[in-house]
Write an enzyme that holds these catalytic residues in place. Structure first.
Site, PDB file in Angstrom:
ATOM      1  N   LYS A  69      -1.640  -4.753  41.999  1.00  6.73           N
ATOM      2  CA  LYS A  69      -0.603  -3.954  42.042  1.00  6.73           C
ATOM      3  C   LYS A  69      -0.287  -3.337  40.789  1.00  6.73           C
ATOM      4  O   LYS A  69      -0.538  -4.083  39.783  1.00  6.73           O
ATOM      5  CB  LYS A  69       0.709  -4.700  42.273  1.00  6.73           C
ATOM      6  CG  LYS A  69       1.965  -3.910  42.409  1.00  6.73           C
ATOM      7  CD  LYS A  69       2.366  -3.670  43.862  1.00  6.73           C
ATOM      8  CE  LYS A  69       3.207  -2.497  44.027  1.00  6.73           C
ATOM      9  NZ  LYS A  69       2.774  -1.039  43.687  1.00  6.73           N
ATOM     10  N   LYS A  93       2.544 -10.299  34.828  1.00  5.71           N
ATOM     11  CA  LYS A  93       3.881 -10.041  35.167  1.00  5.71           C
ATOM     12  C   LYS A  93       4.204 -10.416  36.392  1.00  5.71           C
ATOM     13  O   LYS A  93       5.306 -11.141  36.638  1.00  5.71           O
ATOM     14  CB  LYS A  93       4.011  -8.498  34.952  1.00  5.71           C
ATOM     15  CG  LYS A  93       5.299  -8.090  34.728  1.00  5.71           C
ATOM     16  CD  LYS A  93       5.327  -6.444  35.003  1.00  5.71           C
ATOM     17  CE  LYS A  93       4.840  -5.869  33.435  1.00  5.71           C
ATOM     18  NZ  LYS A  93       5.046  -4.549  33.094  1.00  5.71           N
ATOM     19  N   LYS A 105      -4.474  -1.664  37.670  1.00  7.94           N
ATOM     20  CA  LYS A 105      -3.824  -0.594  36.900  1.00  7.94           C
ATOM     21  C   LYS A 105      -5.075   0.777  37.120  1.00  7.94           C
ATOM     22  O   LYS A 105      -6.127   0.417  37.249  1.00  7.94           O
ATOM     23  CB  LYS A 105      -3.782  -0.702  35.683  1.00  7.94           C
ATOM     24  CG  LYS A 105      -2.801   0.073  34.894  1.00  7.94           C
ATOM     25  CD  LYS A 105      -1.048  -0.109  35.099  1.00  7.94           C
ATOM     26  CE  LYS A 105      -0.174   0.591  34.463  1.00  7.94           C
ATOM     27  NZ  LYS A 105       1.084   0.288  34.688  1.00  7.94           N
ATOM     28  N   THR A 189      13.524  -0.628  36.352  1.00  7.26           N
ATOM     29  CA  THR A 189      13.189  -1.192  35.108  1.00  7.26           C
ATOM     30  C   THR A 189      14.302  -1.540  34.440  1.00  7.26           C
ATOM     31  O   THR A 189      14.315  -2.549  33.546  1.00  7.26           O
ATOM     32  CB  THR A 189      12.019  -0.193  34.580  1.00  7.26           C
ATOM     33  OG1 THR A 189      10.921  -0.144  35.462  1.00  7.26           O
ATOM     34  CG2 THR A 189      11.343  -1.082  33.316  1.00  7.26           C
ATOM     35  N   ASN A 220      12.832   7.186  31.750  1.00  9.21           N
ATOM     36  CA  ASN A 220      13.181   6.559  32.812  1.00  9.21           C
ATOM     37  C   ASN A 220      13.839   5.130  32.248  1.00  9.21           C
ATOM     38  O   ASN A 220      15.001   4.874  32.504  1.00  9.21           O
ATOM     39  CB  ASN A 220      12.214   6.302  33.986  1.00  9.21           C
ATOM     40  CG  ASN A 220      12.473   5.369  34.985  1.00  9.21           C
ATOM     41  OD1 ASN A 220      12.695   4.136  34.912  1.00  9.21           O
ATOM     42  ND2 ASN A 220      12.752   5.927  36.107  1.00  9.21           N
ATOM     43  N   SER A 362       9.391  -2.418  43.399  1.00 12.05           N
ATOM     44  CA  SER A 362       7.995  -1.803  44.114  1.00 12.05           C
ATOM     45  C   SER A 362       7.743  -2.949  45.289  1.00 12.05           C
ATOM     46  O   SER A 362       7.206  -2.330  46.282  1.00 12.05           O
ATOM     47  CB  SER A 362       6.913  -1.826  43.128  1.00 12.05           C
ATOM     48  OG  SER A 362       7.024  -0.613  42.441  1.00 12.05           O
TER      49      SER A 362
HETATM   50  P1  NAD Z   1       9.210   8.118  30.726  1.00 11.27           P
HETATM   51  O1  NAD Z   1       7.882   9.139  30.666  1.00 11.27           O
HETATM   52  O2  NAD Z   1      10.130   8.587  31.445  1.00 11.27           O
HETATM   53  O3  NAD Z   1       9.853   8.165  29.259  1.00 11.27           O
HETATM   54  C1  NAD Z   1       9.071   8.030  28.014  1.00 11.27           C
HETATM   55  C2  NAD Z   1       9.967   8.438  26.728  1.00 11.27           C
HETATM   56  O4  NAD Z   1       9.220   8.108  25.605  1.00 11.27           O
HETATM   57  C3  NAD Z   1      10.395   9.711  26.564  1.00 11.27           C
HETATM   58  O5  NAD Z   1      11.805   9.839  26.296  1.00 11.27           O
HETATM   59  C4  NAD Z   1       9.537  10.469  25.598  1.00 11.27           C
HETATM   60  O6  NAD Z   1      10.068  11.402  24.987  1.00 11.27           O
HETATM   61  C5  NAD Z   1       9.389   9.081  24.720  1.00 11.27           C
HETATM   62  N1  NAD Z   1       8.450   9.144  23.847  1.00 11.27           N
HETATM   63  C6  NAD Z   1       7.276   9.843  23.953  1.00 11.27           C
HETATM   64  N2  NAD Z   1       6.477   9.658  22.882  1.00 11.27           N
HETATM   65  C7  NAD Z   1       7.185   9.156  21.909  1.00 11.27           C
HETATM   66  C8  NAD Z   1       6.913   8.731  20.503  1.00 11.27           C
HETATM   67  N3  NAD Z   1       6.044   8.906  19.885  1.00 11.27           N
HETATM   68  N4  NAD Z   1       8.079   8.324  19.940  1.00 11.27           N
HETATM   69  C9  NAD Z   1       9.320   7.748  20.614  1.00 11.27           C
HETATM   70  N5  NAD Z   1       9.447   8.167  21.578  1.00 11.27           N
HETATM   71  C10 NAD Z   1       8.528   8.871  22.508  1.00 11.27           C
HETATM   72  O7  NAD Z   1       8.391   6.807  30.646  1.00 11.27           O
HETATM   73  P2  NAD Z   1       9.227   5.471  31.244  1.00 11.27           P
HETATM   74  O8  NAD Z   1       8.772   5.228  32.711  1.00 11.27           O
HETATM   75  O9  NAD Z   1      10.615   5.353  30.816  1.00 11.27           O
HETATM   76  O10 NAD Z   1       8.106   4.436  30.402  1.00 11.27           O
HETATM   77  C11 NAD Z   1       8.364   4.043  29.118  1.00 11.27           C
HETATM   78  C12 NAD Z   1       7.842   2.692  28.872  1.00 11.27           C
HETATM   79  O11 NAD Z   1       8.319   1.830  29.701  1.00 11.27           O
HETATM   80  C13 NAD Z   1       6.191   2.794  29.072  1.00 11.27           C
HETATM   81  O12 NAD Z   1       5.753   1.877  27.959  1.00 11.27           O
HETATM   82  C14 NAD Z   1       5.843   2.291  30.319  1.00 11.27           C
HETATM   83  O13 NAD Z   1       4.858   1.795  30.516  1.00 11.27           O
HETATM   84  C15 NAD Z   1       7.096   1.121  30.221  1.00 11.27           C
HETATM   85  N6  NAD Z   1       7.505   0.820  31.839  1.00 11.27           N
HETATM   86  C16 NAD Z   1       7.821   1.625  32.418  1.00 11.27           C
HETATM   87  C17 NAD Z   1       8.348   1.505  34.049  1.00 11.27           C
HETATM   88  C18 NAD Z   1       9.007   2.192  34.757  1.00 11.27           C
HETATM   89  O14 NAD Z   1       9.236   1.807  36.129  1.00 11.27           O
HETATM   90  N7  NAD Z   1       9.401   3.715  34.320  1.00 11.27           N
HETATM   91  C19 NAD Z   1       8.121   0.026  34.333  1.00 11.27           C
HETATM   92  C20 NAD Z   1       7.484  -0.880  33.419  1.00 11.27           C
HETATM   93  C21 NAD Z   1       7.168  -0.408  31.995  1.00 11.27           C
END
Ligand code: NAD
Length: 428
Positions: A69, A93, A105, A189, A220, A362
């Site tokens: 997954k 995880k 992944k 999340t 997100n 999920s």
């Molecule tokens: P997203 O694309 O919705 O948001 C990412 C955010 O990070 C945006 O606001 C973007 O502007 C910002 N960003 C990008 N580059 C940047 C930088 N250089 N400095 C500061 N901010 C920056 O992504 P997301 O889904 O919110 O994911 C964010 C993190 O959370 C990632 O590491 C992702 O792997 C992790 N994550 C997300 C989920 C999920 O369900 N969305 C689950 C587990 C882990």
């Protein structure tokens, strides 16, 4: 010495933990490399009629506890080492929160912002065409990750069903509600991280209204977390996105920030147009513009990295003032920074626990896809809270009993659960 990569950093944490566990060499070996690394070129026709080729990956780390997954990332920095690391973290995880999955992944090396919607759909469908034999509801269930939306998940499900002549809503998660998605997946999340934060606050007899929180990333994970915390009475003092952030010691309203971000594309949108800011308006609201680097070092109680990996390093760890770090991003802290934070007494709730709400919901979506049931928001929240707090309890107990950091304790919990399944299967 070979350059340090995300995978060598993951191995450094893994090896530090394995050293503290009583495992045979054969058992240790099972954790060193993924079971399968699938690599394919995918080729699509661009809108101008030309053909373009992209590198695509699906890494399957371990499936002892259930189907692989993990998300599919569309990003120009996608490479084998990075995807291997994320697949390994997924395996740990899913075991930490004890849901019946392994870890995998995927990714495509691509800048999706340069593609039209039609081209993006072609890439998504081509991904499934090349990997259709190694994914499936009982085999490997992908999900969204950076730059892969619910629309992309819908195209991928449709392509899988076309290719395999099956009805398979459970092949992929993160789908739109109208096409087999689950209520609550979009905020899962942040919701999971919020449940952990609330539990921590209660156990440590803290008062949310005394806690100042800085959040890096307003997507997100970060934006939803900012809203949950603000609603619950915490003071969110800073938020940022890729263009920088804003800081107000008195607190900011994330709902207002989000409204302006929607209009202008940036969190500084209420005050600034490009590099030009309305200083008077900022003064009136008591707001300052800050960089992402400054955000990490702000005087605050809780720091939440929710954007990129490797942002907390040996260079800035010593300057971090937060007492708690809740890792919503994957891999935001390097192992060197981890040691510095531990010696300073900073409590880090690691990614493999803090952001596990996403994969947990999920799992609910996958279950609903298989059974045909449709859960309510209350059912999702209640089950998410139960599962993530059970994971938190296992990690906390292990950390206390073994005198180790929460990250190492989470690895111990995950590794032990994976080993149990591997022993039953006779792999060791
Ligand atoms: P997203 O694309 O919705 O948001 C990412 C955010 O990070 C945006 O606001 C973007 O502007 C910002 N960003 C990008 N580059 C940047 C930088 N250089 N400095 C500061 N901010 C920056 O992504 P997301 O889904 O919110 O994911 C964010 C993190 O959370 C990632 O590491 C992702 O792997 C992790 N994550 C997300 C989920 C999920 O369900 N969305 C689950 C587990 C882990």
């Amino acid at each position: 010495m070979p350059a340090s990569t995300n995978y060598t950093r993951f191995q450094s944490t893994l090896n530090a933990v394995l050293k503290k566990m009583d495992l045979s060499d054969e058992e240790r070996k099972l954790f060193s490399e993924p079971q399968h690394i699938h690599k394919e070129d995918i080729s699509i026709t661009m809108d101008d009629g030309s053909k373009k080729k992209f590198y695509a990956f699906r890494v399957q780390f371990n499936n002892a506890r259930g189907p692989y997954k993990g998300g599919i990332r569309f990003h120009e920095n996608v490479d084998e080492e990075g995807i291997k690391t994320l697949a390994a973290l997924m395996a740990i995880k899913t075991a930490v929160v004890n849901i019946p999955f392994g870890g995998g992944k995927g990714g495509v090396q691509i800048n999706p912002k340069e593609l039209s919607r039609k081209e993006l759909q072609a890439v998504s469908r081509a991904y499934i065409q090349v990997f259709k034999d190694c994914i499936g509801p009982d085999l490997d269930c992908p999900a969204p990750d950076i730059n892969t939306t619910s629309d992309i998940m819908a195209w991928m499900r449709d392509e899988y069903e076309k290719q395999t002549h099956t009805y398979s809503p459970a092949v992929i998660t993160g789908k739109p509600l109208s096409f087999g998605g689950s209520v609550g997946r979009d905020t899962a999340t942040a919701r999971g991280g919020f449940f952990i934060m609330q539990e921590l606050v209660e156990r440590e007899a803290l008062d949310p209204s005394d806690l100042k929180v800085a959040i890096q990333g307003f997507g997100n994970a970060g934006a939803n977390m900012a809203k949950f915390l603000h609603q619950a009475g915490y003071t969110v003092i800073a938020v940022s996105d890729s263009q920088g952030g804003i800081y107000s010691p008195e607190g900011i309203d994330p709902v207002r920030i989000e409204k302006h971000k929607r209009k202008t594309g940036v969190v500084t949108g209420e005050y600034c147009k490009g590099s030009v800011c309305d200083i008077e308006h900022m003064k009136l609201d008591g707001v300052e513009r800050i960089t992402n680097e400054q955000l990490l070092e702000l005087p605050c109680d809780v720091l939440i990295p929710a954007a990129l990996d490797n942002v907390i390093t040996k260079e800035n760890a010593k300057n971090i003032k937060a007492k708690y770090i809740l890792e919503l991003a994957n891999g935001p802290t390097t192992p060197e920074a981890d040691s510095i934070l531990e010696s300073k007494g900073v409590k880090v709730i690691p990614d493999v626990l803090a952001n596990a709400g996403g994969v947990t919901v999920s799992y609910f979506e996958w279950s609903q896809g298989r059974s045909g049931e449709q859960w309510t928001g209350e059912q999702v929240d209640e089950n998410l809270k139960r599962i993530i707090l059970e994971g938190y309890k296992s990690v906390r107990r292990t950390a206390r009993r073994r005198g180790m950091s929460y990250r190492h304790a989470a690895f111990v919990v995950g590794i032990n659960r994976m080993l149990e399944a591997m022993r039953i299967r006779g792999w060791v």
